[in-house]
Design a protein around this motif. Structure first.
Motif, PDB file in Angstrom:
ATOM      1  N   SER A  48       0.820  -0.995  -0.087  1.00 22.86           N
ATOM      2  CA  SER A  48       0.008  -0.029   0.110  1.00 22.86           C
ATOM      3  C   SER A  48       0.772   1.410  -0.035  1.00 22.86           C
ATOM      4  O   SER A  48       2.065   1.167   0.440  1.00 22.86           O
ATOM      5  CB  SER A  48      -0.828   0.035   1.314  1.00 22.86           C
ATOM      6  N   SER A  49       0.574   2.301  -0.304  1.00 17.84           N
ATOM      7  CA  SER A  49       1.180   3.381  -0.377  1.00 17.84           C
ATOM      8  C   SER A  49       0.790   4.333   1.267  1.00 17.84           C
ATOM      9  O   SER A  49       1.615   5.200   1.411  1.00 17.84           O
ATOM     10  CB  SER A  49       0.627   4.511  -1.402  1.00 17.84           C
TER      11      SER A  49
ATOM     12  N   ASP B 272      -6.308   0.177  -6.210  1.00 18.59           N
ATOM     13  CA  ASP B 272      -5.338  -0.620  -6.000  1.00 18.59           C
ATOM     14  C   ASP B 272      -5.251  -1.575  -7.321  1.00 18.59           C
ATOM     15  O   ASP B 272      -6.495  -2.127  -7.536  1.00 18.59           O
ATOM     16  CB  ASP B 272      -5.320  -1.677  -4.532  1.00 18.59           C
ATOM     17  N   TYR B 273      -4.077  -1.965  -7.898  1.00 14.65           N
ATOM     18  CA  TYR B 273      -4.112  -2.741  -8.837  1.00 14.65           C
ATOM     19  C   TYR B 273      -2.864  -3.672  -8.920  1.00 14.65           C
ATOM     20  O   TYR B 273      -1.847  -3.294  -8.321  1.00 14.65           O
ATOM     21  CB  TYR B 273      -4.073  -2.034 -10.307  1.00 14.65           C
TER      22      TYR B 273
ATOM     23  N   GLY C 194       2.169  -3.681 -10.143  1.00 18.03           N
ATOM     24  CA  GLY C 194       1.217  -3.522  -9.229  1.00 18.03           C
ATOM     25  C   GLY C 194       1.194  -1.845  -8.406  1.00 18.03           C
ATOM     26  O   GLY C 194       2.260  -1.356  -8.608  1.00 18.03           O
ATOM     27  N   GLY C 195       0.311  -1.544  -7.981  1.00 19.15           N
ATOM     28  CA  GLY C 195       0.307  -0.047  -7.453  1.00 19.15           C
ATOM     29  C   GLY C 195      -0.893   0.132  -6.434  1.00 19.15           C
ATOM     30  O   GLY C 195      -1.870  -0.621  -6.664  1.00 19.15           O
ATOM     31  N   ASN C 196      -0.665   1.055  -5.728  1.00 19.05           N
ATOM     32  CA  ASN C 196      -1.748   1.536  -4.976  1.00 19.05           C
ATOM     33  C   ASN C 196      -1.528   3.035  -4.439  1.00 19.05           C
ATOM     34  O   ASN C 196      -0.539   3.635  -4.456  1.00 19.05           O
ATOM     35  CB  ASN C 196      -1.555   1.016  -3.307  1.00 19.05           C
ATOM     36  N   LYS C 197      -2.806   3.747  -4.853  1.00 17.84           N
ATOM     37  CA  LYS C 197      -2.756   5.322  -4.862  1.00 17.84           C
ATOM     38  C   LYS C 197      -4.045   5.709  -3.898  1.00 17.84           C
ATOM     39  O   LYS C 197      -5.237   5.050  -3.944  1.00 17.84           O
ATOM     40  CB  LYS C 197      -3.084   5.890  -6.296  1.00 17.84           C
ATOM     41  N   GLN C 198      -3.889   6.648  -3.089  1.00 15.78           N
ATOM     42  CA  GLN C 198      -4.666   7.238  -2.270  1.00 15.78           C
ATOM     43  C   GLN C 198      -4.670   8.727  -2.225  1.00 15.78           C
ATOM     44  O   GLN C 198      -3.700   9.394  -2.062  1.00 15.78           O
ATOM     45  CB  GLN C 198      -4.391   6.630  -0.489  1.00 15.78           C
TER      46      GLN C 198
END
Length: 930
Positions: free
Chosen positions: A185-186, A408-409, A431-435
């Motif tokens: 996670s970010s 999230d991907y 993969g990535g996570n953005k908030q």
């Protein structure tokens, strides 16, 4: 040349017509597919291995024989006289395989009762039977060493609940999907909550209906899988059925009539061409707010905020909870996932999976009461937030919201090839996570940001505030994102009946971004409740690392196995690390008893979040109210001036010793002792007063040790009447979880000590009872949560603080009386005089399944059947605390007003509440199979 080409063509034609292709499936004698079975054409080196489904394909000469071998099983020889040959292997000694697992070794897969390492295997049915709405909460009631809890009023933490295995924090458990690393996670947890100073993957984003099974390795595995695997590995295996599917409708509500949940999920499989499959899951859900505020103490409020007692009492008479909103936030989620594969040729297979998740979460900051934000200081607040009725002033405070949009991907594309018994797996994973955050119903109260204009009448300069009465009430504080790209090449082979080898390499590139907030969110004091990311603290950083490993398993005899792994990694930002692991297993009494053990070293690189995060934040300090403090990172100029060293990786040593027994077919038990030493543990320390304000920072602060016992037992298929009864018992007992060296490079006080080491259950047990009869299935799950203990700021120097809160120390206007202790407040230091200890409790969940037809199943779950709520008591932390408890110390108020922000979080908080914050929950689901 033409003649030579013609001869070669004729020769190849003869060879082709003299060969035949054979395919099939290899299973054990219970019908479970066996991956990794070695199939060799007799008298040649031509061979293949079965895939995860137990399937194989091989081209052999006419009249050839095939030899099927698998470690721990009797070998079988079959004449290749048909195009389809299915084989059932029996275990040596006559024992049946319980469950095939692929986690824990980079060589051949084994069963979870004969592995050299402790591994839990949970099926999709196990997860859905809990009635929990998300994957992480289902694990909470299935795995004793796994803990997670919702935390209130903790800003971005409301988007992603922290989890941990064996009290080690989320950073030390590696999450895999189909054996490939899932992105972090970010979010960096910076508030006073479990996992403070760490980050983890968003496992709640994974739709439960897409999961076939989960394999949890409860042992250090840095040598096999790389950094982050100090506490263990969780491998999530996705469904791959290609011919059927189902739709599930879920609903739920709490016993208090809030927290309504509605969800629908579709899981469907289909074929792709002649040799491919695709399984996909679509999941939508909405959960409404469940609010569980506590009743606030008036004297404590007056002391915290310097308000008159009369004003506070007047407000609390109308709003005993101080209008605070905390509990389970409002959450909407959309989840999409696919898992597929295709046979490109006889020996090569393409596989892929991808997921995309969107979540929107709405939570609330602490309510700004009118004595906290009085009109006498900010008269314009009445224009912004006037919301009273005729009987009260129009201004009655305001409650800022904290809202987050999370995406999230992850996706993997890979190829598997089998040639001459060599299994090669090459893949690329992204993969990535953005908030991105929003704050509404708030204000920028800064007084020192002004603009100058000329008065047209007087011609004199006029200073006008940029904010305050000109402030917006909605803000975009920015956000964070994390992305990675991972490349893997893994090669393995069962060289002989005794030796299996595996080796490979991994390349990983990581990117961490802090997104700047809009100017109004950070300028001056920023948005009230959550200041935005300043430009100088925003940016994008990256690093890469390369790792290589070698894994060898040697069956000295059919009962005696040894396994060794060595790994080396090179990071672009802090250099290299070499770690190793050795494990062994010995079976005897016809495989009824298994002894196993492992010793390993490990490492965990500091995350990019820990290295580069720098920010300001709001937090509550008991007895001092809301304070603005900051985090400075280790590579900043400020850190150099303060002499703060750069971060190094954590190092660990893991020892596991266990025994497994399967005295008869339906009963098994395993007991494992673990001992984990972490050196140079990375922590976010206490806030300290420096030349740069009240700030905290990360450092390699101390060494810690965690030890305990894991116990898992099951007894199934017991005939009771016309039905079958099953029992399963599992438990985790913490024997040691503490700091074992002095703190260096930081301050780590009692609150953080308790948060890190004693705020999770010291023991946790799960007793599950299942009974199936006819169309009905019943499950009764009892989870025992052991003792936890916590320390709070407000319980330090309690005798003085008590007198602080005593109304007798204040005059009629609420001002401290000259010479009273209240007048000299602010010197709260030392160790807590009292601690809060949470009493062990048992939470009971009831589930009933009814198979109405062959396709329709109705499931009803009552979670926390008896509405068991956390209870705490005070225990002594010093002699003064002991005197208070035995009544020899004169006190005025209850000390409960000094914990959890003056009782605002009486049921939802971070300080040891680890279950049942919402009380009884009712859930109903309908599943229809296509």
């Amino acid at each position: 040349m033409k003649k030579i080409a013609l001869l070669l063509f004729l020769f190849n034609t003869v060879i082709i017509f003299a060969q035949q292709q054979v395919s099939g499936v290899v299973k054990d004698n219970t019908g479970t597919p066996l991956p990794g079975v070695n199939i060799v054409e007799k008298g040649t080196t031509n061979g293949v291995s079965t895939d995860i489904d137990g399937s194989y394909k091989i081209t052999v000469k006419e009249g050839a024989s095939l030899i099927f071998t698998y470690v721990g099983y009797n070998s079988v020889t079959r004449l290749a006289n048909a195009s389809q040959i299915d084989v059932a292997l029996s275990e040596e000694g006559g024992q049946n395989l319980d469950e095939v697992v692929v986690t824990g070794s980079r060589t051949a897969a084994r069963s979870n009762t004969t592995t050299a390492l402790p591994i839990d295997v949970l099926s999709s049915k196990d997860l859905t039977s809990t009635g929990q709405a998300t994957f992480d909460k289902a694990l909470q009631y299935k795995i004793p060493s796994f803990n997670t809890v919702q935390t209130p009023v903790n800003d971005a933490t409301s988007l992603l609940d922290p989890y941990e295995i064996r009290n080690m924090g989320p950073s030390r458990t590696l999450i895999l999907i189909n054996g490939k690393r899932k992105n972090l996670s970010s979010l960096l947890y910076v508030q006073t909550s479990p996992g403070r100073g760490e980050t983890g993957a968003d496992i709640s984003a994974i739709p439960t209906d897409a999961i076939e099974r989960v394999e949890i390795l409860r042992d250090g595995a840095s040598a096999q899988y790389g950094s982050d695997a100090i506490a263990g590995v969780m491998n999530i295996i996705l469904k791959k059925n290609a011919t059927d599917g189902s739709v599930t409708v879920r609903s739920g509500i709490t016993s208090e009539g809030d927290g309504e949940m509605l969800g629908v999920s579709l899981n469907q499989g289909t074929t792709v061409g002649e040799k491919g499959f695709l399984n996909y899951t679509i999941d939508f859900s909405k959960v409404n707010l469940a609010n569980r505020p506590g009743n606030v103490d008036a004297a404590g409020e007056a002391a915290d905020f310097g308000a008159t007692l009369a004003n506070v009492q007047s407000f609390l008479a109308r709003h005993p909870d101080a209008k605070n909103i905390n509990g389970s936030p409002e959450t909407a989620a959309a989840k999409f996932l696919i898992n597929g594969g295709n046979d490109i040729s006889d020996n090569t297979k393409l596989y892929y999976n991808a997921a995309y998740v969107y979540k929107k979460v709405k939570s609330f900051a602490n309510f700004r009461t009118p004595y906290w934000r009085p009109l006498s200081d900010d008269p314009y607040l009445n224009d912004f937030f006037g919301n009273g009725d005729d009987a009260n002033p129009s201004y009655d405070g305001y409650g800022p919201t904290f809202e987050g949009d999370l995406t999230d991907y992850n996706g993997t594309l890979g190829f598997k090839n089998v040639k001459n018994g060599w299994n090669t797996d090459a893949s690329v994973t992204v993969g990535g996570n953005k908030q991105v955050y929003s704050v509404n119903n708030s204000v920028n109260r800064s007084t020192d940001i002004t603009t100058t204009s000329i008065d047209p009448v007087t011609g004199l300069p006029v200073e006008t505030p940029v904010y305050r009465e000109n402030s917006p009430i909605s803000f975009k504080p920015g956000g964070t994102s994390f992305n990675h790209v991972v490349g893997n090449i893994d090669v393995s082979k069962i060289v002989s009946d005794q030796i299996s080898i595996g080796f490979g390499t991994e390349f990983r590139s990581e990117y961490f971004t802090v997104m700047e907030g809009d100017k109004a969110s950070w300028e001056g004091t920023g948005a009230d409740s959550f200041a935005g990311n300043r430009p100088e603290n925003s940016g994008k950083w990256n690093r890469y690392n390369v790792g290589v490993y070698l894994d060898v398993a040697f069956d000295i005899t059919k009962d005696f196995l040894i396994n060794g792994t060595v790994r080396h990694e090179e990071y672009s930002d802090f250099g290299g690390a070499t770690v190793w692991k050795a494990s062994t297993r010995y079976k005897f009494l016809d495989d009824k008893i298994t002894l196993r053990g492992s010793v390993s070293t490990g490492f965990r690189a500091p995350t990019l979040h820990q290295i580069y995060t720098q920010k300001s934040q709001y937090s509550f300090v008991a007895g001092q109210g809301i304070q603005i403090s900051g985090i400075i990172n280790n590579v900043s100029p400020q850190a150099r001036q303060l002499g703060i060293p750069s971060l190094d990786p954590e190092k660990s040593t893991n020892v596991t010793v266990g025994i497994g027994a399967k005295p008869f077919r339906n009963f098994n038990i395993t007991v494992d002792y673990y001992n984990i030493k972490v050196e140079d543990r990375i922590v976010l320390g206490d806030r300290q007063d420096t030349d740069f304000g009240n700030v905290a920072w990360f450092s390699n602060s101390f060494d810690s040790r965690t030890s305990g016992l894991d116990i898992v037992a099951g007894y199934n298929n017991i005939g009771i009447g016309e039905g079958k009864l099953g029992f399963n018992v599992s438990g985790n007992i913490t024997l040691e979880n503490e700091r074992i060296s002095p703190v260096t490079n930081n301050s780590f006080g009692d609150i953080l000590e308790a948060l890190t080491f004693t705020s999770r259950p010291d023991t946790k047990w799960i007793l599950g009872i299942n009974y199936e009869i006819g169309k009905f299935g019943f499950s009764l799950n009892n989870t025992y949560f052991g003792k936890t203990q916590f320390a709070q700021d407000g319980l330090q120097n309690l005798e003085k603080t008590y007198l602080d809160y005593n109304p007798a120390n204040y005059d009629a206007n609420g001002a401290p009386i000259t010479g009273s202790i209240a007048e000299g407040r602010g010197n709260i230091d030392g160790h807590p005089d009292l601690r809060t200890e949470f009493i062990p409790k048992i939470v009971t969940d009831l589930g009933i399944n009814f198979s109405a037809t062959e396709r329709l199943t109705i499931a009803a779950n009552i979670n926390n059947l008896f509405n068991v709520m956390p209870e705490w008591k005070f225990v002594k932390g010093s002699e003064t605390g002991n005197n208070i408890l035995n009544g020899s110390e004169a006190v005025t108020n209850s000390p409960s007003n000094l914990i959890t922000f003056n009782q605002r979080y009486s049921r939802m908080t971070y300080d040891g509440f680890h279950f049942s914050q919402l009380g009884t929950m009712f859930n109903l689901s309908l599943n229809y199979k296509f």
